[in-house]
Scaffold this motif. Structure first.
Motif, mmCIF file in Angstrom:
data_model
loop_
_atom_site.group_PDB
_atom_site.id
_atom_site.type_symbol
_atom_site.label_atom_id
_atom_site.label_comp_id
_atom_site.label_asym_id
_atom_site.label_seq_id
_atom_site.Cartn_x
_atom_site.Cartn_y
_atom_site.Cartn_z
ATOM 1 N N ASP A 182 6.098 23.403 91.943
ATOM 2 C CA ASP A 182 5.915 23.261 90.945
ATOM 3 C C ASP A 182 5.292 21.643 90.695
ATOM 4 N N ASN A 183 5.518 20.667 91.447
ATOM 5 C CA ASN A 183 5.548 19.463 91.352
ATOM 6 C C ASN A 183 4.672 18.916 92.740
ATOM 7 N N ALA A 184 4.398 19.506 93.780
ATOM 8 C CA ALA A 184 3.760 19.217 94.802
ATOM 9 C C ALA A 184 2.431 18.513 94.627
ATOM 10 N N ASP A 185 1.623 19.071 93.767
ATOM 11 C CA ASP A 185 0.195 18.577 93.464
ATOM 12 C C ASP A 185 0.067 17.305 92.865
ATOM 13 N N LYS A 186 1.484 16.608 92.330
ATOM 14 C CA LYS A 186 1.454 15.736 91.527
ATOM 15 C C LYS A 186 1.656 14.339 92.506
ATOM 16 N N ILE A 187 1.915 14.519 93.624
ATOM 17 C CA ILE A 187 2.426 13.558 94.451
ATOM 18 C C ILE A 187 1.132 12.664 94.930
ATOM 19 N N LYS A 188 1.431 11.388 94.611
ATOM 20 C CA LYS A 188 0.456 10.543 95.127
ATOM 21 C C LYS A 188 0.455 9.816 96.472
ATOM 22 N N ALA A 189 1.671 9.562 96.785
ATOM 23 C CA ALA A 189 2.032 9.060 98.035
ATOM 24 C C ALA A 189 1.161 9.588 99.307
ATOM 25 N N LYS A 190 0.601 8.786 99.853
ATOM 26 C CA LYS A 190 -0.318 9.197 101.187
ATOM 27 C C LYS A 190 0.628 9.889 102.265
ATOM 28 N N ILE A 191 1.799 9.146 102.383
ATOM 29 C CA ILE A 191 2.814 9.461 103.602
ATOM 30 C C ILE A 191 4.271 9.588 102.833
ATOM 31 N N ILE A 192 4.880 10.723 103.362
ATOM 32 C CA ILE A 192 6.356 11.462 102.803
ATOM 33 C C ILE A 192 6.957 11.176 103.900
ATOM 34 N N ILE A 193 8.230 10.547 103.924
ATOM 35 C CA ILE A 193 9.249 10.498 104.891
ATOM 36 C C ILE A 193 10.577 11.360 104.408
ATOM 37 N N GLU A 194 11.065 12.143 105.282
ATOM 38 C CA GLU A 194 12.174 13.099 104.569
ATOM 39 C C GLU A 194 13.365 12.223 105.298
ATOM 40 N N GLY A 195 14.163 11.632 104.193
ATOM 41 C CA GLY A 195 15.365 10.853 104.599
ATOM 42 C C GLY A 195 16.475 11.726 104.443
ATOM 43 N N ALA A 196 16.430 12.407 103.264
ATOM 44 C CA ALA A 196 17.413 13.603 103.159
ATOM 45 C C ALA A 196 17.328 14.875 103.891
ATOM 46 N N ASN A 197 18.049 15.572 103.813
ATOM 47 C CA ASN A 197 17.772 17.175 104.462
ATOM 48 C C ASN A 197 17.086 18.163 103.885
ATOM 49 N N LYS A 198 15.982 18.548 104.131
ATOM 50 C CA LYS A 198 15.109 19.734 103.641
ATOM 51 C C LYS A 198 14.607 19.170 102.031
ATOM 52 N N PRO A 199 14.209 18.012 101.756
ATOM 53 C CA PRO A 199 13.957 17.687 100.399
ATOM 54 C C PRO A 199 12.611 18.185 99.730
ATOM 55 N N ILE A 200 11.940 18.897 100.730
ATOM 56 C CA ILE A 200 10.660 19.623 100.587
ATOM 57 C C ILE A 200 10.781 20.991 100.670
ATOM 58 N N THR A 201 10.539 21.912 99.906
ATOM 59 C CA THR A 201 10.437 23.343 100.078
ATOM 60 C C THR A 201 9.256 23.777 100.645
ATOM 61 N N THR A 202 9.494 24.982 101.477
ATOM 62 C CA THR A 202 8.460 25.644 102.177
ATOM 63 C C THR A 202 6.960 25.757 101.498
ATOM 64 N N GLU A 203 6.980 26.022 100.290
ATOM 65 C CA GLU A 203 5.857 26.174 99.455
ATOM 66 C C GLU A 203 5.060 24.858 99.274
ATOM 67 N N ALA A 204 6.174 24.023 99.034
ATOM 68 C CA ALA A 204 5.507 22.511 98.690
ATOM 69 C C ALA A 204 5.003 21.931 99.742
ATOM 70 N N ASP A 205 5.680 22.386 100.830
ATOM 71 C CA ASP A 205 5.060 21.781 102.368
ATOM 72 C C ASP A 205 3.789 22.198 102.533
ATOM 73 N N ASP A 206 3.458 23.579 102.301
ATOM 74 C CA ASP A 206 2.003 23.939 102.435
ATOM 75 C C ASP A 206 1.003 23.364 101.468
#
Length: 295
Positions: A182-206
């Protein structure tokens, strides 16, 4: 509650099987209680049964910083490899054990953190935020939000809006599934670093991959804590006893080695970093299984 948990669990674990460690909402004192109860059951001190303990109980002081510092070291390498620009803007979601020490180390490395959040809100300053000031505000008022009340040049952000900040690097150091379909398309950052465990869902990853975002997966970027837990386990067994400086040096070297291997797979196979990290892991398991004649 911890003592009862240990009593129920004790028959299934030992110092060579399934070593627990701290995570969200637990700290060294909880691990100390775990160690104490397990040792009472066994009738002797079992220092290697749990990691994240106090140094007085053969824990490692550096353990509390290690995940955040590791995220910062990986972030530094990614920026140098993929962002050909000065004045990089970094936003960190979360000011717990991971986000706090990521902020501390990333500032020491010379980068500008323009936004930070906790569970109550986020704050933003285009001039950059100071770790020591934020840390004191958090201690005194219980939230980073208060800085926006004290300093009019700092903007207060709704937690749901924080992820959409216009920045170069977004470090996710809060909880799981914060970026979803629901919010993946709104992300403006060029690089995303996962510091937490699984902060991005599989659908959002795609979605993020299709949008050209570079995602550094948790299995690589936040592994510093597990790495140092390994050394605390060895210390508990009486096999090693390294200084914090020595552990920091070894951890950084190992993380960068793993990062370079994953990057090479990613570039040679034109795959995202997540798939590349899993390929590297499976290759390592396969080699060891062959050596053991399992396959």
């Amino acid at each position: 509650m911890i003592r009862e948990y240990v009593r129920k669990l004790s028959k299934y674990i030992d110092e060579y099987t399934d070593i627990p460690a701290p995570d969200m909402n637990t700290d060294e004192y909880d691990m100390n209680v775990f160690f104490d109860e397990y040792s009472k059951i066994k009738g002797k001190p079992v220092y290697a049964i749990v990691t994240g303990k106090s140094p007085e109980l053969k824990g490692i002081e550096y353990r509390k910083f290690s995940t955040g510092y590791g995220v910062a070291y990986i972030t530094d390498k990614v920026i140098k490899d993929f962002l050909n620009k000065d004045n990089v803007k970094i936003a960190i979601q979360g000011f717990g054990k991971v986000g706090k020490y990521t902020f501390k180390k990333i500032q020491e490395l010379g980068y500008k953190v323009v936004a930070i959040s906790d569970s109550k809100c986020g704050i933003y300053s285009k001039e950059g935020l100071d770790f020591n000031q934020i840390n004191e505000i958090k201690k005194e008022y219980g939230s980073v939000c208060e800085l926006a009340e004290l300093n009019k040049s700092v903007d207060k952000l709704n937690p749901s809006e924080f992820l959409y900040i216009d920045c170069d690097v977004l470090i996710l150091a809060a909880k799981e599934d914060v970026i979803n379909k629901d919010n993946a398309d709104k992300i403006k950052a060029k690089i995303i670093i996962e510091g937490a465990n699984k902060p991005i869902t599989t659908e959002a990853d795609d979605i993020l991959n299709k949008n050209g975002k570079l995602i550094i997966p948790d299995i690589l970027s936040n592994s510093g804590g597990v790495f140092v837990s390994y050394y605390e386990w060895l210390k508990g067994l009486g096999l090693v006893d390294l200084t914090d400086e020595e552990i920091d040096k070894i951890m950084k070297e190992k993380l960068i080695q793993a990062y370079n291997k994953v990057k090479n797979i990613s570039q040679s196979k034109s795959l995202p970093f997540r798939e590349s990290a899993l390929i590297l892991s499976l290759e390592n398991l396969y080699k060891k299984a062959k050596l053991r004649k399992v396959i």
